[in-house]
Design a protein around this motif. Structure first.
Motif, PDB file in Angstrom:
ATOM      1  N   CYS A  97       0.866  -1.185   0.000  1.00 18.68           N
ATOM      2  CA  CYS A  97       0.000   0.000   0.000  1.00 18.68           C
ATOM      3  C   CYS A  97       0.904   1.237   0.000  1.00 18.68           C
ATOM      4  CB  CYS A  97      -0.883  -0.015   1.248  1.00 18.68           C
ATOM      5  SG  CYS A  97      -1.733   1.532   1.553  1.00 18.68           S
ATOM      6  N   PRO A  98       0.826   2.076  -1.039  1.00 14.09           N
ATOM      7  CA  PRO A  98       1.758   3.199  -1.128  1.00 14.09           C
ATOM      8  C   PRO A  98       1.690   4.130   0.082  1.00 14.09           C
ATOM      9  CG  PRO A  98       0.544   2.949  -3.188  1.00 14.09           C
ATOM     10  CD  PRO A  98      -0.090   2.011  -2.193  1.00 14.09           C
ATOM     11  N   THR A 135      -4.782   1.162   6.069  1.00 13.36           N
ATOM     12  CA  THR A 135      -4.589   0.110   5.068  1.00 13.36           C
ATOM     13  C   THR A 135      -5.964  -0.502   4.842  1.00 13.36           C
ATOM     14  OG1 THR A 135      -4.259  -1.510   6.823  1.00 13.36           O
ATOM     15  CG2 THR A 135      -2.281  -0.468   5.936  1.00 13.36           C
ATOM     16  N   SER A 136      -6.015  -1.435   3.929  1.00 14.95           N
ATOM     17  CA  SER A 136      -7.273  -2.127   3.700  1.00 14.95           C
ATOM     18  C   SER A 136      -7.771  -2.756   5.004  1.00 14.95           C
ATOM     19  CB  SER A 136      -7.076  -3.210   2.641  1.00 14.95           C
ATOM     20  OG  SER A 136      -8.215  -4.004   2.539  1.00 14.95           O
ATOM     21  N   CYS A 175      -6.301   7.060   2.014  1.00 13.93           N
ATOM     22  CA  CYS A 175      -6.314   6.084   0.921  1.00 13.93           C
ATOM     23  C   CYS A 175      -6.238   6.800  -0.423  1.00 13.93           C
ATOM     24  CB  CYS A 175      -7.586   5.253   1.002  1.00 13.93           C
ATOM     25  SG  CYS A 175      -7.791   4.154  -0.396  1.00 13.93           S
ATOM     26  N   LEU A 176      -5.365   6.294  -1.279  1.00 16.51           N
ATOM     27  CA  LEU A 176      -5.185   6.883  -2.610  1.00 16.51           C
ATOM     28  C   LEU A 176      -6.204   6.358  -3.613  1.00 16.51           C
ATOM     29  CD1 LEU A 176      -1.434   6.187  -2.357  1.00 16.51           C
ATOM     30  CD2 LEU A 176      -2.225   8.480  -2.882  1.00 16.51           C
ATOM     31  N   GLU A 177      -7.001   5.388  -3.173  1.00 17.69           N
ATOM     32  CA  GLU A 177      -7.965   4.717  -4.061  1.00 17.69           C
ATOM     33  C   GLU A 177      -7.227   4.052  -5.226  1.00 17.69           C
ATOM     34  OE1 GLU A 177     -11.001   7.550  -5.154  1.00 17.69           O
ATOM     35  OE2 GLU A 177     -11.332   8.136  -3.079  1.00 17.69           O
ATOM     36  N   CYS A 178      -6.043   3.541  -4.922  1.00 21.09           N
ATOM     37  CA  CYS A 178      -5.196   3.029  -6.007  1.00 21.09           C
ATOM     38  C   CYS A 178      -5.593   1.615  -6.423  1.00 21.09           C
ATOM     39  CB  CYS A 178      -3.735   3.078  -5.592  1.00 21.09           C
ATOM     40  SG  CYS A 178      -3.243   1.747  -4.496  1.00 21.09           S
ATOM     41  N   GLY A 179      -6.235   0.873  -5.526  1.00 18.16           N
ATOM     42  CA  GLY A 179      -6.742  -0.453  -5.901  1.00 18.16           C
ATOM     43  C   GLY A 179      -5.779  -1.607  -5.691  1.00 18.16           C
ATOM     44  N   GLN A 180      -4.571  -1.321  -5.230  1.00 18.50           N
ATOM     45  CA  GLN A 180      -3.592  -2.395  -5.048  1.00 18.50           C
ATOM     46  C   GLN A 180      -4.092  -3.464  -4.106  1.00 18.50           C
ATOM     47  OE1 GLN A 180      -1.252  -4.560  -2.514  1.00 18.50           O
ATOM     48  NE2 GLN A 180      -1.702  -2.518  -1.763  1.00 18.50           N
ATOM     49  N   CYS A 181      -4.646  -3.030  -2.972  1.00 15.19           N
ATOM     50  CA  CYS A 181      -5.034  -4.005  -1.943  1.00 15.19           C
ATOM     51  C   CYS A 181      -6.152  -4.915  -2.443  1.00 15.19           C
ATOM     52  CB  CYS A 181      -5.431  -3.299  -0.659  1.00 15.19           C
ATOM     53  SG  CYS A 181      -6.685  -2.048  -0.884  1.00 15.19           S
ATOM     54  N   THR A 236     -12.016  -2.151  -1.402  1.00 11.68           N
ATOM     55  CA  THR A 236     -11.560  -1.077  -0.510  1.00 11.68           C
ATOM     56  C   THR A 236     -11.897   0.305  -1.058  1.00 11.68           C
ATOM     57  OG1 THR A 236      -9.682  -2.544  -0.134  1.00 11.68           O
ATOM     58  CG2 THR A 236      -9.549  -0.339   0.833  1.00 11.68           C
ATOM     59  N   VAL A 237     -11.680   0.481  -2.357  1.00 13.40           N
ATOM     60  CA  VAL A 237     -11.862   1.806  -2.947  1.00 13.40           C
ATOM     61  C   VAL A 237     -13.317   2.260  -2.795  1.00 13.40           C
ATOM     62  CG1 VAL A 237     -11.740   3.139  -5.093  1.00 13.40           C
ATOM     63  CG2 VAL A 237      -9.953   1.456  -4.555  1.00 13.40           C
TER      64      VAL A 237
HETATM   65  S1  SF4 Z   1      -6.524   1.461  -2.367  1.00 14.56           S
HETATM   66 FE1  SF4 Z   1      -5.636   0.062  -0.856  1.00 14.56          FE
HETATM   67  S2  SF4 Z   1      -3.445  -0.032  -1.368  1.00 14.56           S
HETATM   68 FE2  SF4 Z   1      -4.276   1.778  -2.387  1.00 14.56          FE
HETATM   69  S3  SF4 Z   1      -3.928   3.446  -0.930  1.00 14.56           S
HETATM   70 FE3  SF4 Z   1      -5.992   2.652  -0.537  1.00 14.56          FE
HETATM   71  S4  SF4 Z   1      -5.708   1.157   1.113  1.00 14.56           S
HETATM   72 FE4  SF4 Z   1      -3.687   1.533   0.196  1.00 14.56          FE
END
Ligand code: SF4
Ligand SMILES: Cc1cc2nc3c(=O)[nH]c(=O)nc-3n(C[C@H](O)[C@H](O)[C@H](O)COP(=O)(O)OP(=O)(O)OC[C@H]3O[C@@H](n4cnc5c(N)ncnc54)[C@H](O)[C@@H]3O)c2cc1C
Ligand code: SF4
Lengths: 508, 405
Positions: free
Chosen positions: B43-44, B55-56, B83-89, B109-110
């Protein structure tokens, strides 16, 4: 379990010391919000959600360096405030689960890699470093830290030490206790000490003095806070080769495991047996599972790593051993597919079933007993008997996910094994009464392990409810627990470090 | 169209002093049930802050704690902004990876973060720094309420029709902040002989609005879809990957199956290159690497075209990392700009890490496919002094085609 009575320790009120904590680590590194504290009540083991509130720490502190940890400990000792160190919080024996609230000392901010010594092949790290991330850095200079638990991508060094973890690659390259040369520890009174194999920072062996370092392996945060560790690194193996063999019966697989174990192949990473229940469980519907012929009941996996020549030779030798033992090679797709996902396919909350075959959301639990080779069949069959009794009686509450048997000791492949049964439990449906039945199951498992000459835990620690009674009354009954109590009281006269863990409150 | 990750129970707001719905409790429990945090070190935000609250695991478990009476909503005001809403988790989560298709269940998560920001805002509980985010929202709403000419002023002199089977949708960020991007896109398409139009009045698509006032955002979404359809669109080209993710993932939720195909500009340009419709006349003699925008790579699984375009650029030496290895990076902006506005220091650190990483592979230029990345990296470069040039991939394509942007 009856609640521990902590009243005689006269703990202070953490809420009265928030400002002092903020002065030490900075306001932004002290968290008092209920949700920030609540999420740090649990680690990865089944969690008594009905008693969540009882385990929420009073405050979360995220220290940034050793001096801050030392100052926090001095404060805690002065005012008798309970302190629970938390690493990644993925321990499976509830080490980081506060039994009496207090300060949650979340160590993950201390994640600096302090020194990479490519001549003496060591790396010095803070305790919040994760192995996978560490290895990305070490790879740049051709080094590698070989501790490889299934929680490789999550666990951190402090937690690996705190639990005395076990590495999947330990048969080849040792377990954490073999891989730490020395470390810095902050004691409960705030004193900063270095413990090693003797006094050297980087020597792997020494006869100078007591082996103080080992005392902190598996201490579960009851003796101090690890703030730095010097780790032994290995050369990254040139090649790696996983291979899977199918067997038509448990017995045949078990015998093959023995033959492999005593074969003397040096480039081993590990040997693993999947019992019939495990194969059945994987067959259920795992998206990542590569279908096996129906004739395959059990699987033995052998993985090798080293120079190309060594691995080629090991491969040849193991193939002939497995063939003679009645195994048939399951092919590359199976081997690489399964090996590649080994770090992230553990849990699937939605993978569980009730008797009618419906999906029930449950949480994973792993019983990590150590068992001597001769008793493995009786033990694993006994495990299933115990678990199935509860699955049968409490439909949709428990589920049996089968056993893995792994090589257990460091740098060897014989003698004893991690015999793990995976159990799923329905936390959302837990009631106090069901929780008691769950503890009964754990107790029965622990008793069987001790009765058959094994140990309750080879990776996680035996400090959970259910395990702990059997540990004290049976496994460590011959004076060992008494010694533990004496040591605990000497290190921590006010019982502020992770109070109640391992029932060490009995020392006072 | 069935959308696996669409959980309609997210629509029921979480309220102070009201129980959390059973479905949401269970949904959050599914993540708690794992709590292995396979996603965490990737998670960035966590990589910089190392605080598992953000984190998620943190956002799901906080919400679960709320459902169980172990959290207080007003105290959670800053819980969802990290949260960056990046979707990695979501991608790293075994719930999605190994159970997704079979059980029709995914970790989202997003969506949860957007929902909780929205629900908190509706009750007057805003994160620190929200005022600045509100300013952006107000600005963009004012654009929407303003005259058509302003919205298309970026296209002055390009002589683009306001209808067509192929339409380019240009969001307000591109239209006002990074107009060189849509200009490059338009000039490339024109040079390749593509006939396309733009909307006379595109409506607001801003992510900050989506997670603040869903109704308003959806109303605009519906108008965009209707207007594009009315303009005759069979294909709609997006030039901002954030908007692309909204068109691909969110619009169908609210508007049903879209009456046109949605294509990202890099896919479109890549197809033109493959079809020999684009002629490169100048080399771009640089060592480059490429940054996958979170919204394209992680949210939409779209990563191939930029790599193929880079490989086709004459004279360019490229060292481009696998998309999966970039899951742990973000430029620091986030898919909604709220993160960067509220947490500029963390955003900056995330950007620095990514730029350093690009420097480590020996690149002089970091190629981008997103206007927000471009802006974020430009700022990070100036502040940090890291010697690498962030450049939009379309600008390089245009350069090699001999087009002035
Ligand atoms: S979407 Fe998930 S990985 Fe990305 S910033 Fe948010 S919690 Fe972290
Ligand atoms: C999917 C999965 C697979 C797993 N596989 C394995 C495996 O193969 N092998 C294995 O050994 N384990 C395994 N585990 C268990 C777990 O990963 C290990 O026990 C690990 O060592 C825990 O590390 P942690 O950082 O999460 O520690 P935590 O759970 O945070 O803490 C563990 C204990 O150490 C103490 N502690 C933490 N940091 C410090 C410190 N700095 N100073 C003093 N005390 C400290 C805590 O108080 C606690 O008592 C697995 C867990 C999961 C979830
Ligand atoms: S998002 Fe997935 S991997 Fe991460 S903690 Fe959660 S359930 Fe586990």
């Amino acid at each position: 379990m009856s609640k521990i009575d902590f009243s005689k320790f006269h703990y202070g009120n953490v809420a009265d010391h928030i400002e002092e904590l903020e002065d030490i680590v900075g306001k932004e590194n002290v968290m008092t919000g209920m949700h920030d504290r609540a999420i740090r009540a649990a680690s990865c083991a089944p969690f008594p959600m009905q008693r969540w509130e009882d385990h929420i720490p009073d405050v979360v502190v995220l220290p940034g360096d050793t001096d801050e940890v030392s100052e926090v400990m001095k404060l805690a000792n002065k005012y008798r405030l309970p302190v629970v160190p938390r690493g990644a919080g993925c321990g499976l024996a509830d080490g980081a689960f506060p039994l009496n609230k207090g300060i949650c000392l979340d160590m993950k901010r201390m994640a600096e890699i302090l020194e990479v010594d490519d001549i003496n092949r060591t790396v010095t790290v803070q305790p919040g470093v994760n192995m996978q991330e560490l290895n990305k850095v070490l790879a740049k200079v051709g080094m590698y830290y070989p501790d490889d638990p299934a929680s490789y991508g999550t666990a951190v060094i402090g937690g690996r030490i705190g639990t005395n973890g076990w590495s999947v690659a330990g048969a080849g390259s040792g377990h954490p206790a073999n891989l730490v040369c020395s470390m810095e520890v902050v004691l409960p009174d705030g004193q900063i000490v270095r413990v090693g194999k003797g006094g050297s920072k980087k020597c792997r062996n020494s006869s100078a003095g007591y082996r103080m370092l080992e005392l902190f392996f598996g201490h579960q945060g009851t003796l101090g806070v690890v703030t730095e560790a010097v780790l032994d690194c290995a050369p990254k193996p040139e090649v790696e080769f996983p291979s899977y063999f199918g067997f038509s019966s448990y017995d045949a697989a078990y015998k093959a495991l023995f033959q492999l174990g005593i074969s003397g192949i040096k480039s081993v990473v590990n040997y693993i047996m999947f019992d019939d229940e495990k194969i059945d469980f994987l067959r259920r519907d795992d998206d990542a599972f590569i279908p096996l012929p129906e004739t395959v009941k059990c699987v033995v996996m052998a993985t090798f790593a080293g120079t190309e020549g060594e691995v080629l030779a090991a491969r040849k030798k193991s193939l002939s051993i497995m063939k003679a033992a009645g195994g048939h090679y399951l092919g590359e797709e199976q081997a690489w597919g399964d090996w590649a996902t080994r770090h992230d396919r553990y849990h699937l909350a939605v993978h569980c079933r009730n008797k009618a075959g419906q999906v029930v959301t449950m949480s994973w639990h792993c019983e990590d007993n150590c068992m001597i080779h001769s008793e493995l069949p009786e033990f694993t069959h006994g495990l299933h008997k115990i678990v199935k009794k509860y699955v049968e009686k409490y439909d949709g509450i428990f589920d049996d996910a089968g056993c893995f048997i792994y090589t257990g000791g460091p740098y060897r492949t014989w003698g004893d094994y991690l015999a793990e049964v995976d159990v799923f439990i329905n936390e959302l449906a837990m009631t106090p009464e069901l929780w008691e039945r769950w503890l009964d199951m754990k107790r029965e498992i622990a008793e069987l392990a001790v009765e058959l000459g094994g140990s309750i835990s080879i990776c996680h620690g035996a400090c959970r409810e259910g395990d702990i009674d059997v540990l004290i009354d049976k496994e460590l009954a011959d004076g060992q627990f008494d010694l533990m109590k004496r040591i605990k009281k000497m290190f921590d006269p006010n019982n502020i470090m992770n109070p109640g863990k391992y029932n060490l409150h009995l020392a006072y | 169209m069935e959308i696996l990750s669409y959980k309609d129970f997210y629509e029921e707001p979480v309220k102070k002093d009201a129980p959390v719905s059973e479905e949401l409790t269970k949904d959050c429990y599914n993540v708690f049930a794992c709590r292995h945090k396979f996603c965490r070190e990737w998670c960035p935000d966590y990589v910089e802050e190392r605080n598992e609250s953000y984190t998620s695991y943190g956002v799901h478990t906080s919400t679960l704690a709320l459902a169980c009476g172990n959290a207080s909503l007003p105290e959670m005001k800053n819980e969802f902004i990290h949260c960056l809403e990046c979707g990695q988790c979501e991608l790293k989560c075994p719930n999605t990876m190994f159970g997704g298709d079979f059980y029709h269940y995914a970790t989202t998560t997003v969506d949860l973060v957007r929902k909780m920001r929205r629900d908190l805002h509706a009750q007057g509980i805003d994160y620190d720094g929200f005022d600045e985010v509100q300013q952006v929202i107000d600005e963009h709403l004012a654009h929407d309420a303003g005259p058509d000419e302003e919205l298309t002023s970026w296209a002055a002199g390009l002589d683009l029709p306001l209808a067509g089977e192929t339409m380019m949708f240009v969001d307000y960020y591109n239209a006002f902040q990074t107009r060189e991007v849509p200009i490059a896109a338009a000039k490339i398409l024109k040079a390749a002989g593509v006939e396309f139009g733009i909307l006379k009045h595109p409506h607001v698509t801003t992510g900050e609005l989506y997670e603040t006032d869903e109704d308003k955002w959806v109303e605009a979404a519906k108008k965009n879809v209707a207007d594009l359809k009315a303009a005759g669109a069979k294909t709609v080209i997006l030039v901002n990957p954030h908007e692309y993710s909204y068109f691909i993932k969110e619009y169908p939720r609210y508007c049903g199956t879209l009456p046109f195909e949605v294509v990202y500009i890099t896919d479109y340009v890549n197809d033109l290159i493959k079809a020999d419709k684009i002629a490169f006349v100048k080399p771009y003699n640089k060592n480059v690497t490429y940054h996958d925008p979170c919204s394209l790579n992680k949210l939409c699984g779209n990563y191939q075209a930029p790599r193929e375009i880079i490989a086709a650029l004459p004279g360019t030496h490229a060292d481009v990392e696998k998309p999966i290895l970039q899951w742990k990076y973000c430029c620091g902006n986030g898919v909604s700009g709220a993160f960067r506005k509220a947490l500029p220091d963390v955003a900056y650190k995330i950007g620095v890490r990514r730029l350093r990483h690009a420097n480590d592979v020996g690149a002089e230029v970091l190629l981008l496919a997103c206007p927000h990345c471009k802006d974020m990296f430009a700022e990070t470069k100036t502040k940090s002094g890291i010697n690498i040039e962030p450049v939009h991939i379309l600008e390089v394509v245009a350069y090699c085609m001999g087009i002035e942007v």
